[in-house]
Design an enzyme around this catalytic site. Sequence first.
Site, PDB file in Angstrom:
ATOM      1  CE  LYS A 175      -3.763  -2.493   2.143  1.00 37.32           C
ATOM      2  NZ  LYS A 175      -4.482  -2.900   3.356  1.00 37.32           N
ATOM      3  CD  GLN A 218      -3.176  -4.630   6.322  1.00 36.16           C
ATOM      4  OE1 GLN A 218      -3.073  -3.652   5.589  1.00 36.16           O
ATOM      5  NE2 GLN A 218      -3.830  -5.725   5.949  1.00 36.16           N
ATOM      6  CG  ASP A 258      -9.444  -0.127   4.539  1.00 31.59           C
ATOM      7  OD1 ASP A 258      -9.215  -0.313   3.323  1.00 31.59           O
ATOM      8  OD2 ASP A 258      -8.688  -0.512   5.445  1.00 31.59           O
TER       9      ASP A 258
END
Length: 301
Positions: free
Chosen positions: A54, A98, A121
């Site tokens: 990422k 994460q 997200d």
Amino acid sequence: MTAKIIDGIAVAAEIRRECRERVQRIVARSGTPPGLAVILVGSEPASQVYVRNKIRACADVGIRSCRFDFARETDPEIVIDKIEDLNRDASIHGILIQLPLPPSFDIARILHTISADKDVDGFHLYNVGGLVVGGTVFPPCTPYGVLKLLEHEQIPLEGKNVVVVGASNIVGKPMALMLMQHEATVSICHAKTRDLAQFTILADILVVAAGRPNLILPQMVRTGAVVIDVGINRLADGKLVGDVDFDGVAEKASYITPVPGGVGPMTVSMLLVNTIASCDRWQQRAPIPRSMIARTPIAAK
Ligand code: NAP
């Protein structure tokens, strides 16, 4: 029939090119690039790889990223404090944690601490609720990537029978809701579904996100179906496979995504898209329209 293989690497690269141009325009206009903060708790090898990818993807398109690493034993309150700092930081337009988090963390509390305006997200309750009633600001990246692949191949959704195998909060459920917003008729299957094949065989479009290698065999797929394999499984010999028997199903399907090289590359590209969209929104001082009723923007920029 031999399926057309959907090239997720190529589509993801095309999206990244667009991202690079959009970032250049933002920098030319405002002097500052979009900013993404990535928080990692613990040192799980797979998470390390995902975070590294990422960060690299951000650098590739000109997004400024910063990474915050915490030891597995860190007091969750310290991570909450960091998220609250980032919520206030005007140079940060997206915040992601994460997953998975260590068991000592209350995942829901952590995810809901992230400001809905920076939740790139798409896991905050506001964004999840938006998937149900419309008005989603940040579509979750993996299902968003699947929609983009379908859009790229010009596969219509309206009125199609779509079966989603897997009902997790991060893939299966948002996928089903996004497909419904595009007027597909959606069935959701999960581990307790009796006779999975009875559902999958009816699918015009079959999306599989169960994390079970070889779950979908050719006899479970209708001739001419579109098969999207979200699964990522590492076999004992180190080989990476999806949830679908690729060789067998490719003989029957009209389209199929490979693993690797299908949905996977799209997920990171859609994270970049969401981060840039967030920066645009912040710089234009356009807060989330709380009462907005709209379809999930399949081509949202
Ligand atoms: P998850 O949280 O473990 O959820 C798996 C879902 O599949 C659950 O709903 C489970 O049912 C269902 N399931 C499990 N076994 C099944 C079976 N035999 N038949 C039907 N349904 C079954 O996993 P996830 O996070 O959604 O991820 C799913 C897969 O996608 C994993 O392989 C993951 O690595 C991959 N993934 C890929 C990407 C990407 O970018 N390509 C992104 C995210 C995830 P229950 O709800 O009944 O337990």
